[in-house]
Enzyme design. Structure first.
Site, PDB file in Angstrom:
ATOM      1  N   SER A 159      15.336 -40.401  -2.942  1.00 31.57           N
ATOM      2  CA  SER A 159      14.193 -41.304  -2.906  1.00 31.57           C
ATOM      3  C   SER A 159      14.477 -42.056  -1.459  1.00 31.57           C
ATOM      4  O   SER A 159      15.826 -42.687  -1.485  1.00 31.57           O
ATOM      5  CB  SER A 159      14.401 -42.317  -3.760  1.00 31.57           C
ATOM      6  OG  SER A 159      13.533 -43.463  -3.785  1.00 31.57           O
ATOM      7  N   HIS A 216      11.278 -37.923  -2.366  1.00 34.18           N
ATOM      8  CA  HIS A 216      10.673 -38.861  -3.218  1.00 34.18           C
ATOM      9  C   HIS A 216      10.370 -40.210  -2.325  1.00 34.18           C
ATOM     10  O   HIS A 216      11.108 -40.525  -1.724  1.00 34.18           O
ATOM     11  CB  HIS A 216      11.522 -39.200  -4.283  1.00 34.18           C
ATOM     12  CG  HIS A 216      11.037 -40.079  -5.583  1.00 34.18           C
ATOM     13  ND1 HIS A 216      10.291 -39.529  -6.470  1.00 34.18           N
ATOM     14  CD2 HIS A 216      11.039 -41.147  -5.851  1.00 34.18           C
ATOM     15  CE1 HIS A 216       9.755 -40.431  -7.275  1.00 34.18           C
ATOM     16  NE2 HIS A 216      10.239 -41.431  -6.770  1.00 34.18           N
ATOM     17  N   ASP A 235       8.606 -43.935  -2.710  1.00 37.32           N
ATOM     18  CA  ASP A 235       8.218 -45.047  -3.576  1.00 37.32           C
ATOM     19  C   ASP A 235       7.326 -45.905  -2.946  1.00 37.32           C
ATOM     20  O   ASP A 235       7.868 -46.626  -1.995  1.00 37.32           O
ATOM     21  CB  ASP A 235       9.489 -45.679  -3.935  1.00 37.32           C
ATOM     22  CG  ASP A 235      10.239 -44.763  -4.934  1.00 37.32           C
ATOM     23  OD1 ASP A 235       9.786 -44.359  -6.153  1.00 37.32           O
ATOM     24  OD2 ASP A 235      11.596 -44.569  -4.694  1.00 37.32           O
ATOM     25  N   MET A 253       5.301 -49.221  -3.576  1.00 34.73           N
ATOM     26  CA  MET A 253       5.133 -50.454  -4.171  1.00 34.73           C
ATOM     27  C   MET A 253       4.003 -51.773  -3.750  1.00 34.73           C
ATOM     28  O   MET A 253       4.508 -51.931  -2.496  1.00 34.73           O
ATOM     29  CB  MET A 253       6.416 -51.168  -4.373  1.00 34.73           C
ATOM     30  CG  MET A 253       7.611 -50.180  -5.085  1.00 34.73           C
ATOM     31  SD  MET A 253       9.145 -50.997  -5.139  1.00 34.73           S
ATOM     32  CE  MET A 253      10.071 -49.674  -5.693  1.00 34.73           C
ATOM     33  N   MET A 281       3.462 -46.872  -7.318  1.00 34.31           N
ATOM     34  CA  MET A 281       4.108 -47.941  -8.506  1.00 34.31           C
ATOM     35  C   MET A 281       3.002 -49.067  -7.895  1.00 34.31           C
ATOM     36  O   MET A 281       3.236 -50.087  -7.367  1.00 34.31           O
ATOM     37  CB  MET A 281       5.201 -48.481  -8.471  1.00 34.31           C
ATOM     38  CG  MET A 281       6.379 -47.808  -8.907  1.00 34.31           C
ATOM     39  SD  MET A 281       8.166 -47.598  -8.709  1.00 34.31           S
ATOM     40  CE  MET A 281       8.225 -46.764  -7.266  1.00 34.31           C
ATOM     41  N   MET A 302      10.504 -42.865 -16.404  1.00 39.61           N
ATOM     42  CA  MET A 302      11.162 -43.739 -15.515  1.00 39.61           C
ATOM     43  C   MET A 302      12.322 -44.296 -16.484  1.00 39.61           C
ATOM     44  O   MET A 302      12.483 -44.595 -17.751  1.00 39.61           O
ATOM     45  CB  MET A 302      10.374 -45.097 -15.576  1.00 39.61           C
ATOM     46  CG  MET A 302       9.252 -45.164 -14.499  1.00 39.61           C
ATOM     47  SD  MET A 302       9.840 -44.544 -12.960  1.00 39.61           S
ATOM     48  CE  MET A 302      11.138 -45.647 -12.305  1.00 39.61           C
ATOM     49  N   ASP A 333      13.695 -40.656 -13.054  1.00 39.02           N
ATOM     50  CA  ASP A 333      13.715 -41.606 -11.757  1.00 39.02           C
ATOM     51  C   ASP A 333      14.433 -42.914 -12.254  1.00 39.02           C
ATOM     52  O   ASP A 333      13.953 -43.624 -13.388  1.00 39.02           O
ATOM     53  CB  ASP A 333      12.342 -41.776 -11.302  1.00 39.02           C
ATOM     54  CG  ASP A 333      12.354 -42.617  -9.993  1.00 39.02           C
ATOM     55  OD1 ASP A 333      13.530 -42.944  -9.637  1.00 39.02           O
ATOM     56  OD2 ASP A 333      11.101 -42.870  -9.514  1.00 39.02           O
TER      57      ASP A 333
HETATM   58  C1  DX5 Z   1      12.583 -47.291  -8.730  1.00 40.88           C
HETATM   59  C2  DX5 Z   1      12.098 -46.149  -7.975  1.00 40.88           C
HETATM   60  C3  DX5 Z   1      13.138 -45.198  -7.812  1.00 40.88           C
HETATM   61  C4  DX5 Z   1      14.391 -45.561  -6.836  1.00 40.88           C
HETATM   62  C5  DX5 Z   1      15.676 -45.113  -7.728  1.00 40.88           C
HETATM   63  O1  DX5 Z   1      11.509 -48.101  -8.954  1.00 40.88           O
HETATM   64  O2  DX5 Z   1      10.775 -45.581  -8.181  1.00 40.88           O
HETATM   65  O3  DX5 Z   1      12.610 -43.988  -7.184  1.00 40.88           O
HETATM   66  O4  DX5 Z   1      14.197 -45.305  -5.404  1.00 40.88           O
HETATM   67  O5  DX5 Z   1      16.827 -45.605  -7.291  1.00 40.88           O
HETATM   68  P1  DX5 Z   1      18.212 -45.402  -7.834  1.00 40.88           P
HETATM   69  O6  DX5 Z   1      18.446 -43.561  -7.669  1.00 40.88           O
HETATM   70  O7  DX5 Z   1      19.090 -46.093  -6.814  1.00 40.88           O
HETATM   71  O8  DX5 Z   1      17.972 -45.839  -9.184  1.00 40.88           O
HETATM   72 ZN    ZN Z   2      10.297 -43.522  -7.860  1.00 43.40          ZN
END
Ligand code: DX5
Ligand code: ZN
Length: 222
Positions: free
Chosen positions: A7, A32, A34, A36, A67, A138, A176
């Protein structure tokens, strides 16, 4: 074969091209991304222009995790920007709008994913399975990297794996949040096929070694 999806949330955004190239060269299968919106989750990250730029610089499979509230509004733009797979959240809108968003992703020729937060039961995925190429469980509350893996998600993961094997074989099961060399064997053993890892890859100085370590840890003999 287990896929690793670093990610970029934990990457150096000022050096994104070289960060991505490092994990690609180290053998990571997916990247990946993310996204937000500050509303669905209490954090704001990156969006469409970054996906567009990533697409210009890499041929890696872009796994885009939205997200955001009411994702139906934006899924087409993320597909056009170059996402290979777009995952939305079940909790982000009314069921009919979620179905329409998933159909829209597939109408763009891309793979569609649906994610559930820790408090949403796995059975909530059932009405959507026919629209899905991937389910994302999640294993932390979405919003931030670097949180601790929620061990009580393993039961849910096993249940979702059973649902997928029965009703939607071939659908990927992604996890994740808090995935590292110590939690990877647990999630693989419980049925995960794609492992997202942010801090366990980009948080480490040697990304190739980090990926190799995750790879070894994921190689669980049944
Ligand atoms: C959190 C994200 C993840 C995040 C995971 O909301 O969806 O993809 O990057 O990070 P780690 O692997 O550090 O938990
Ligand atoms: Zn994620």
């Amino acid at each position: 074969m287990i896929k690793l999806a670093p990610s970029i949330l934990s990457a150096d955004f000022c050096n994104l091209a070289s960060e991505v190239e490092e994990v690609r060269a180290a053998g990571a299968e997916w990247l990946h991304v993310d996204v937000m919106d500050g509303e669905f989750v209490p954090n704001i990250s990156i969006g469409i222009p970054v996906v567009k730029n990533l697409r210009k610089h890499t041929d890696m499979f872009l796994d885009v995790h939205l997200m955001i509230t009411k994702p139906r509004r934006y899924v087409g733009q993320f597909c056009d920007a170059g996402a290979d797979l777009v995952t939305i959240h079940l909790e982000a809108d009314e069921p009919q709008n979620i179905i329409e968003a998933l159909e829209d992703i597939r109408a763009h020729g891309k793979k569609a994913g649906l994610s559930i937060k820790p408090r949403t039961p796995g059975s909530a995925l059932l009405p959507y399975l026919e629209y899905l190429d991937l389910v994302l469980i999640m294993t932390v509350e979405p919003g931030f990297g670097g949180q601790s893996f929620m061990r009580d998600m393993l039961n849910k993961l096993r249940g979702v794996r059973a649902l997928i094997d029965q009703y939607r074989p071939g659908c990927e099961v992604e996890v994740d949040g808090g995935i590292d060399a110590s939690t990877a064997p647990l999630v693989v053993d419980s049925g995960a096929s794609v492992l997202v890892a942010g801090s366990a890859v980009f948080g480490k100085a040697d990304r190739a070694a980090a990926i190799e370590e995750l790879r070894m840890a994921s190689d669980v003999k049944a």
